[in-house]
Write a protein that holds these residues in place. Structure first.
Motif, mmCIF file in Angstrom:
data_model
loop_
_atom_site.group_PDB
_atom_site.id
_atom_site.type_symbol
_atom_site.label_atom_id
_atom_site.label_comp_id
_atom_site.label_asym_id
_atom_site.label_seq_id
_atom_site.Cartn_x
_atom_site.Cartn_y
_atom_site.Cartn_z
ATOM 1 N N LEU A 100 -9.148 -3.936 -2.410
ATOM 2 C CA LEU A 100 -8.847 -2.517 -2.497
ATOM 3 C C LEU A 100 -8.079 -2.063 -1.301
ATOM 4 O O LEU A 100 -7.322 -0.999 -1.272
ATOM 5 C CB LEU A 100 -10.159 -1.976 -2.772
ATOM 6 N N GLU A 101 -8.490 -2.610 0.030
ATOM 7 C CA GLU A 101 -7.904 -2.284 0.981
ATOM 8 C C GLU A 101 -6.309 -2.449 0.951
ATOM 9 O O GLU A 101 -5.638 -1.697 1.610
ATOM 10 C CB GLU A 101 -8.492 -3.021 2.105
ATOM 11 N N ALA A 102 -6.065 -3.627 0.252
ATOM 12 C CA ALA A 102 -4.545 -3.974 0.288
ATOM 13 C C ALA A 102 -3.778 -2.916 -0.730
ATOM 14 O O ALA A 102 -2.752 -2.399 -0.294
ATOM 15 C CB ALA A 102 -4.392 -5.412 -0.366
ATOM 16 N N ILE A 103 -4.587 -2.394 -1.779
ATOM 17 C CA ILE A 103 -3.891 -1.279 -2.354
ATOM 18 C C ILE A 103 -3.589 -0.170 -1.570
ATOM 19 O O ILE A 103 -2.652 0.564 -1.696
ATOM 20 C CB ILE A 103 -4.771 -0.932 -3.738
ATOM 21 N N ALA A 104 -4.680 0.253 -0.857
ATOM 22 C CA ALA A 104 -4.797 1.608 0.050
ATOM 23 C C ALA A 104 -3.627 1.302 0.990
ATOM 24 O O ALA A 104 -2.826 2.400 1.277
ATOM 25 C CB ALA A 104 -6.100 1.850 0.556
ATOM 26 N N GLU A 105 -3.212 0.429 1.376
ATOM 27 C CA GLU A 105 -2.327 -0.108 2.800
ATOM 28 C C GLU A 105 -1.007 0.210 2.072
ATOM 29 O O GLU A 105 0.058 0.665 2.547
ATOM 30 C CB GLU A 105 -2.647 -1.418 3.173
ATOM 31 N N HIS A 106 -0.874 -0.548 0.741
ATOM 32 C CA HIS A 106 0.750 -0.417 0.275
ATOM 33 C C HIS A 106 0.909 0.656 -0.657
ATOM 34 O O HIS A 106 1.981 1.092 -0.830
ATOM 35 C CB HIS A 106 1.036 -1.720 -0.515
ATOM 36 N N TYR A 107 -0.211 1.468 -1.101
ATOM 37 C CA TYR A 107 -0.018 2.532 -1.971
ATOM 38 C C TYR A 107 -0.780 3.820 -1.359
ATOM 39 O O TYR A 107 -1.963 4.027 -2.154
ATOM 40 C CB TYR A 107 -0.257 2.350 -3.268
ATOM 41 N N PRO A 108 -0.570 4.113 -0.137
ATOM 42 C CA PRO A 108 -1.593 5.057 0.389
ATOM 43 C C PRO A 108 -1.854 6.479 -0.672
ATOM 44 O O PRO A 108 -2.726 7.315 -0.330
ATOM 45 C CB PRO A 108 -1.053 5.322 1.765
ATOM 46 N N ASP A 109 -0.756 6.822 -1.540
ATOM 47 C CA ASP A 109 -0.787 7.903 -2.235
ATOM 48 C C ASP A 109 -1.325 7.682 -3.699
ATOM 49 O O ASP A 109 -0.939 8.541 -4.478
ATOM 50 C CB ASP A 109 0.493 8.590 -2.299
ATOM 51 N N PHE A 129 -15.293 3.333 -1.393
ATOM 52 C CA PHE A 129 -13.896 2.999 -0.793
ATOM 53 C C PHE A 129 -13.247 4.550 -1.105
ATOM 54 O O PHE A 129 -12.392 4.489 -0.107
ATOM 55 C CB PHE A 129 -13.505 1.890 -1.778
ATOM 56 N N ALA A 130 -13.388 5.082 -1.943
ATOM 57 C CA ALA A 130 -12.531 6.411 -2.078
ATOM 58 C C ALA A 130 -12.964 7.371 -1.020
ATOM 59 O O ALA A 130 -12.024 7.845 -0.566
ATOM 60 C CB ALA A 130 -12.946 7.055 -3.503
ATOM 61 N N MET A 131 -14.296 7.204 -0.736
ATOM 62 C CA MET A 131 -14.745 8.389 0.553
ATOM 63 C C MET A 131 -14.029 7.785 1.578
ATOM 64 O O MET A 131 -14.000 8.531 2.385
ATOM 65 C CB MET A 131 -16.168 8.337 0.464
ATOM 66 N N LYS A 132 -13.698 6.572 1.800
ATOM 67 C CA LYS A 132 -13.414 6.280 3.282
ATOM 68 C C LYS A 132 -11.557 6.155 3.056
ATOM 69 O O LYS A 132 -11.108 5.991 4.501
ATOM 70 C CB LYS A 132 -13.677 4.757 3.311
#
Length: 169
Positions: free
Chosen positions: A23-32, A104-107
Motif C-alpha cells: 500500500l505504501e508503494a501505491i501511495a508513493e507513486h499515486y498520491p492522488d 492506511f487511509a487515515m495515515k
C-alpha cells in the motif's frame, strides 16, 4: 490508472494490501489515488470465498494464509494464527484486513478513501455519488454455471438487485 488487489497467487504470492510495503508503494507513486474498499459481513464473505474452489487452498499452499501465517513480510497478520478454528481465522483475517486499509487511509490523507457495503441496497448510488461511476454499472456477478442454469441466464452478471427477480422467474 487502475490498480486492483486481486493479487498474484503465485508463485510468488503478492497482494498489495496484504504484504508489507504494498500500500505504501501505491501511495508513493499515486498520491492522488482513490482507495475503494467494498466491505460485507465477514461471515458472509467467508461462506462466499469458501465456494470459490481452490482459492483458499492456493492461499494456504502458495501464500501461507491458513491460520498459521507468520513472517517478516506479513507482520500485520502474525498474531492471527491463534484463532480457534479455520472459519474464525478467516473472519478475523477479514476484519484485520479491513482495519488495515482504514488505518492506511487515515495515515495517507492525500488519497481519497471510499468505503461501501456490498450488501447495502444503496451501494450503487453511493459509488455514483463518490466516484461518478453510474449506479447502473454496479453488477451482481456469480462465478458459476449453476447460477446461470438456475436463472436461464447467458451472462454471469446482472444489474444489481435484479438477481432475486431473475431467480423468481
Amino acid at each position: 490508472d487502475f490498480i486492483s488487489d486481486i493479487g498474484l497467487q503465485g508463485p510468488p504470492c503478492y497482494y498489495a494490501s496484504l504484504h508489507d510495503g504494498g500500500l505504501e508503494a501505491i501511495a508513493e507513486h499515486y498520491p492522488d489515488a482513490t482507495i475503494l474498499l467494498v466491505t460485507r459481513n465477514a461471515n458472509n464473505w467467508h461462506r462466499s470465498i469458501s465456494k470459490w474452489g481452490v482459492l483458499l487452498k492456493r492461499w494456504k499452499s502458495v501464500c501461507g494464509f491458513d491460520g498459521s501465517i507468520h513472517g517478516d513480510s506479513v507482520k500485520y497478520w502474525n498474531n492471527m494464527h491463534k484463532s480457534a478454528s479455520k472459519e474464525e481465522y478467516w473472519v478475523n483475517f477479514y476484519h484485520a484486513h479491513t482495519q488495515k486499509i482504514r488505518e492506511f487511509a487515515m495515515k495517507h490523507l492525500s488519497l481519497t478513501y471510499v468505503e461501501v457495503e456490498l450488501e447495502d441496497e444503496q451501494m450503487g448510488d453511493s459509488l455514483e455519488f463518490y466516484t461518478g461511476v453510474p449506479a447502473s454499472c454496479v453488477m451482481d456477478c456469480h462465478p458459476g454455471p449453476k447460477w446461470m442454469r438456475q436463472t436461464n441466464n447467458t451472462s454471469r452478471c446482472t444489474p444489481a438487485l435484479k438477481t432475486e427477480e431473475a431467480i423468481a422467474n
